[in-house]
Design an enzyme around this catalytic site. Structure first.
Site, PDB file in Angstrom:
ATOM      1  CG  HIS A   1    -133.254  43.462  59.611  1.00 45.58           C
ATOM      2  ND1 HIS A   1    -132.993  44.138  58.446  1.00 45.58           N
ATOM      3  CD2 HIS A   1    -132.997  44.331  60.619  1.00 45.58           C
ATOM      4  CE1 HIS A   1    -132.570  45.354  58.729  1.00 45.58           C
ATOM      5  NE2 HIS A   1    -132.572  45.499  60.046  1.00 45.58           N
ATOM      6  CG  ASP A   2    -135.648  46.180  57.466  1.00 47.90           C
ATOM      7  OD1 ASP A   2    -136.361  46.167  58.476  1.00 47.90           O
ATOM      8  OD2 ASP A   2    -134.811  47.082  57.240  1.00 47.90           O
TER       9      ASP A   2
ATOM     10  NE  ARG B   1    -136.137  57.923  54.193  1.00 44.48           N
ATOM     11  CZ  ARG B   1    -135.933  56.617  54.248  1.00 44.48           C
ATOM     12  NH1 ARG B   1    -136.492  55.907  55.204  1.00 44.48           N
ATOM     13  NH2 ARG B   1    -135.183  56.006  53.351  1.00 44.48           N
TER      14      ARG B   1
ATOM     15  CE  LYS C   1    -134.109  48.519  61.232  1.00 47.16           C
ATOM     16  NZ  LYS C   1    -133.768  48.106  59.872  1.00 47.16           N
TER      17      LYS C   1
ATOM     18  CB  ALA D   1    -125.805  40.843  54.997  1.00 50.49           C
ATOM     19  CG  HIS D   2    -123.484  46.211  53.590  1.00 48.08           C
ATOM     20  ND1 HIS D   2    -124.499  46.044  52.679  1.00 48.08           N
ATOM     21  CD2 HIS D   2    -123.033  47.486  53.410  1.00 48.08           C
ATOM     22  CE1 HIS D   2    -124.645  47.149  51.966  1.00 48.08           C
ATOM     23  NE2 HIS D   2    -123.773  48.039  52.393  1.00 48.08           N
TER      24      HIS D   2
END
Length: 221
Positions: free
Chosen positions: A36-37, A93, A128, A158-159
């Protein structure tokens, strides 16, 4: 509104993982891996020397993602990547611009996945659009077509996007596995919060060693 400069912190160890409510067990024949990213733009928040500095949080997380990539590819587990595009059209966006500004530029220095984790032939990159990897993508459809109903989540942050992805996976009846030492965040406090929330509400936090062990299991008859 830009990304913060992120100080190093020690990644959670296996002994520090919160106990999950979910009884899910990772199975290689059911799983897909998500990176992820892990783009240069997002990794740059950890500093220009982030991949050469002793004690670097992002370097440690990336090394564990690389191990998971090797294990997943060896086990025939599909690998998905998310990556944002630069110079996003402002209405496209959306509300993210209010929180984070215009985002990255359309240059390799911003858009490129870091070289040590670069996709290889057979991996599946996704564009994404929002925090969750499922939003405005066909991740769900691509997983279902491959008979996959478990998602191993790695990457940054993560958050934010990783947590949103785990939450949406659960709501789509896809079992999330949140690899604690293959994730990085703004701080250890936020990292631990994400692990605690996933453990209590959506999925299973685990270590990269635990995930790799599970991915090496033989396929059930």
């Amino acid at each position: 509104m830009a990304l913060p400069k992120i100080p190093d912190y020690p990644l959670p160890t296996e002994a520090e993982l919160p106990q999950p409510r979910a009884p899910f067990e990772l199975a290689p024949q059911r799983a897909a891996l998500l990176v992820h990213d892990m783009q240069r733009y997002f990794c740059a928040a950890y500093g220009e020397d982030a991949f050469t500095r002793d004690g670097s949080t992002i370097a440690a997380a990336a090394a564990n993602i690389a191990r998971l990539l090797e294990a997943a590819r060896g086990a025939g587990v599909p690998v998905f990547y998310t990556a944002q595009k630069g110079n996003q059209f402002r209405p496209d966006r959306g509300l993210q611009a209010d929180l984070w500004g215009p985002g990255m530029q359309a240059t390799p220095e911003h858009e490129e996945i870091i070289p040590m984790l670069a996709p290889v032939e057979g991996d599946i990159p996704l564009v994404k659009h929002r925090y969750s990897a499922f939003q405005r993508s066909n991740l769900d459809t691509l997983m279902r077509a491959r008979g996959r109903d478990q998602l191993i989540v790695t990457g940054i942050y993560a958050h934010i996007g990783c947590l949103a992805t785990a939450a949406e996976a659960f709501q789509r009846d896809i079992e999330p596995f949140f690899v604690a030492d293959a994730l990085a965040d703004f701080s250890r406090e936020k990292h631990d919060m994400a692990l605690s929330w996933v453990a209590g509400c959506t999925g299973v936090p685990m270590s990269s060693d635990q995930a790799i062990t599970r991915l090496a299991l033989p396929e059930k008859a």
